[in-house]
Design an enzyme around this catalytic site. Structure first.
Site, short mmCIF file in Angstrom:
data_model
loop_
_atom_site.label_atom_id
_atom_site.label_comp_id
_atom_site.label_asym_id
_atom_site.label_seq_id
_atom_site.Cartn_x
_atom_site.Cartn_y
_atom_site.Cartn_z
N GLU A 124 -90.35 15.05 -17.55
CA GLU A 124 -90.62 15.48 -18.93
C GLU A 124 -89.37 15.38 -19.82
O GLU A 124 -89.44 14.99 -20.98
CB GLU A 124 -91.14 16.93 -18.91
CG GLU A 124 -91.51 17.47 -20.27
CD GLU A 124 -92.64 16.70 -20.95
OE1 GLU A 124 -93.78 16.78 -20.49
OE2 GLU A 124 -92.34 15.98 -21.93
N ILE A 131 -89.13 18.47 -26.15
CA ILE A 131 -90.51 18.29 -26.66
C ILE A 131 -91.44 17.91 -25.51
O ILE A 131 -91.16 16.96 -24.77
CB ILE A 131 -90.58 17.14 -27.70
CG1 ILE A 131 -89.55 17.32 -28.80
CG2 ILE A 131 -91.98 17.02 -28.27
CD1 ILE A 131 -89.48 16.14 -29.75
N GLU A 185 -74.75 10.23 -25.36
CA GLU A 185 -74.61 9.73 -23.99
C GLU A 185 -73.12 9.56 -23.66
O GLU A 185 -72.29 9.46 -24.57
CB GLU A 185 -75.29 8.37 -23.87
CG GLU A 185 -76.79 8.40 -24.10
CD GLU A 185 -77.50 9.31 -23.12
OE1 GLU A 185 -77.39 9.11 -21.92
OE2 GLU A 185 -78.18 10.25 -23.59
N LYS A 200 -86.68 5.09 -23.88
CA LYS A 200 -87.68 6.16 -24.07
C LYS A 200 -89.03 5.59 -24.54
O LYS A 200 -90.07 6.01 -24.05
CB LYS A 200 -87.14 7.19 -25.05
CG LYS A 200 -85.98 8.01 -24.46
CD LYS A 200 -85.28 8.81 -25.52
CE LYS A 200 -84.19 9.71 -24.94
NZ LYS A 200 -83.35 10.32 -25.97
N GLY A 297 -79.50 18.01 -26.34
CA GLY A 297 -78.77 19.28 -26.25
C GLY A 297 -79.08 19.99 -24.96
O GLY A 297 -80.13 19.79 -24.34
N1 HSE Z 1 -78.28 10.98 -26.14
C1 HSE Z 1 -79.64 11.39 -26.16
C2 HSE Z 1 -80.04 11.66 -27.60
C3 HSE Z 1 -79.80 12.62 -25.32
O1 HSE Z 1 -79.16 11.75 -28.45
O2 HSE Z 1 -81.22 11.76 -27.90
C4 HSE Z 1 -81.22 13.01 -25.05
O3 HSE Z 1 -81.91 12.05 -24.33
#
Ligand code: HSE
Length: 411
Positions: A124, A131, A185, A200, A297
């Site tokens: 998830e 979310i 990241e 994603k 976060g």
């Molecule tokens: N680096 C990613 C972002 C972290 O800023 O969304 C969460 O996946």
């Protein structure tokens, strides 16, 4: 009591320990069993931290311990995460992960092992931070044929774009702030070049369409070319620049892309600011559904990880089905998909430039900024991407045009 192991004691890993500690009673109640961490794996030492009493530097004690029923992988990166996760699953331990690189690359294989072993591989937190979106796609929207997923899927870039717009801050300053807040990241190129959002949308598309969407097939562009001048044009046009990831299905064809997009203010994603993410899903029965929350976060991400741990504990030896086959989905080449662009050009003569533009693109509305006196902007009509790119090429080579300064998609 159920014993678990956490692989990685970074931002998310320490958040998982914090959430399990803070909400210990309610978590145990919801899981129906006490959940206790037996090991934390990390290469580093944490001398002053109570975690040191359960810290290990080697995966073997975890894999060899039959008491460990759930392994939580929050290390990030493909290796050694893939080797550790695969081995844990093969030894009958359920795995929970927040690792989108791992899921996008090896998701179908790991899901298949979990299915064969009647355990779970849950992820998830890999998309949208806190979310809930994976579970809804797997379990709640299953009556629908999903034909579109569009979202702001990267918190770092959304945070950067929001701060650049609202505070006029330079890109590098805001990126540094996002890193300090634990959003970015390890290699922030993954965020700012769109690779993170790409993985994603590949995960979400695979779940929505039931086949493997390879992230490497997705056309991806980041936000590094977005300047304060672009922001000024956006404001003048009553639009917001967002890094948007989208995949659409029409007549059995799917296309996907990640890119900055100039969204009109009445677009549902235009009001998603800062580290927030939002995803809207369109289904043929339900219509539009939107998901919104903190996309990065420590604690929001840990919240999603812990919810998966609870699910894994509730379903020990019972696989929760996910519809994502190993069969690869061939995506439609983005060059044949519809597109619309905002284009800024620097000119030597404005009248000549406007005529050239309208000869190529037909009637358009021009936008001129007071502060940018040697250039003009316009929005093309919708056309097939290939045709637009050819025209932009032609325009850039025309006499009377100094250069095409930027082109940003419009929706
Ligand atoms: N680096 C990613 C972002 C972290 O800023 O969304 C969460 O996946």
């Amino acid at each position: 009591m159920i014993q678990i192991a956490v692989l990685g004691y970074g931002v998310v890993g320490s958040g998982v320990l914090e959430v399990l500690q803070t909400n210990r009673e309610s978590i145990d109640r919801r899981a129906g069993k006490e959940i206790r961490i037996k090991y934390v794996l990390d290469r580093r030492e944490f001398a002053e931290d109570p975690v040191s009493s359960i810290l290990v530097h080697d995966i073997e004690p975890i894999l060899n311990d039959p008491d460990v029923k759930v392994v939580v992988e929050v290390m990030g990166g493909v290796e050694p995460a893939y080797t550790f996760v695969k081995e844990a699953l093969l030894r009958g331990k359920s795995v929970v992960t927040s690792n989108k690189e791992l899921v996008a690359k090896h998701g179908p294989e790991l899901l298949q092992i979990a299915r064969e072993k009647n355990i779970n591989f849950l992820f998830e937190a890999s998309v949208g931070g806190g979310i809930p979106i994976i579970r809804p796609l797997n379990q709640s929207l299953t009556a629908d044929e999903i034909y579109e997923i569009t979202g702001i899927l990267n918190g770092t870039t959304n945070f950067i774009l929001t701060k650049m717009k609202e505070e006029g801050l330079p890109f590098e300053t805001v990126l540094k702030e996002a890193q300090d807040l634990g959003y970015a990241e390890r290699n922030p190129e993954a965020d700012v070049e769109g690779h993170d959002a790409c993985r994603k949308i590949a995960i979400l598309s695979s779940l929505a369409f039931g086949m493997h969407v390879d992230f490497e097939d997705i056309d991806t562009e980041g936000i590094t070319k977005i300047s304060q001048v672009d922001m000024a044009y956006a404001a003048k046009m009553d639009r917001e620049i967002k890094l948007v990831a989208t995949s659409k299905k029409k007549d059995h064809e799917v296309w996907a892309r990640v890119s900055p997009v100039l969204l009109h203010m009445d677009h549902p994603l235009s009001n998603v600011h800062g580290v927030f993410n939002a995803i809207y899903v369109k289904g043929n029965v339900i219509g539009d559904v939107m998901f919104y929350g903190k996309g990065a976060g420590k604690l929001p991400t840990a919240s999603a990880v812990v919810a998966d741990i609870i699910d894994a504990v509730k379903h020990l030896q019972r696989n929760i089905m996910a519809f994502w086959s190993t069969e690869k989905m061939e995506l439609l080449d983005i060059r044949h998909a519809p597109a619309q662009y905002f284009i800024r050009i620097a000119y030597t003569d404005v009248k000549v430039a406007m005529d050239l533009v309208e000869n190529l693109f037909g009637k358009v509305d021009f936008i001129q900024l007071k502060e940018a006196t040697d250039e003009i902007g316009f929005i093309t009509n919708e056309a097939i991407e290939n045709e637009l790119i050819e025209k932009i090429e032609k325009l850039s080579k025309s006499t009377g045009i100094k250069e095409v300064r930027n082109k940003i998609r419009v929706e």
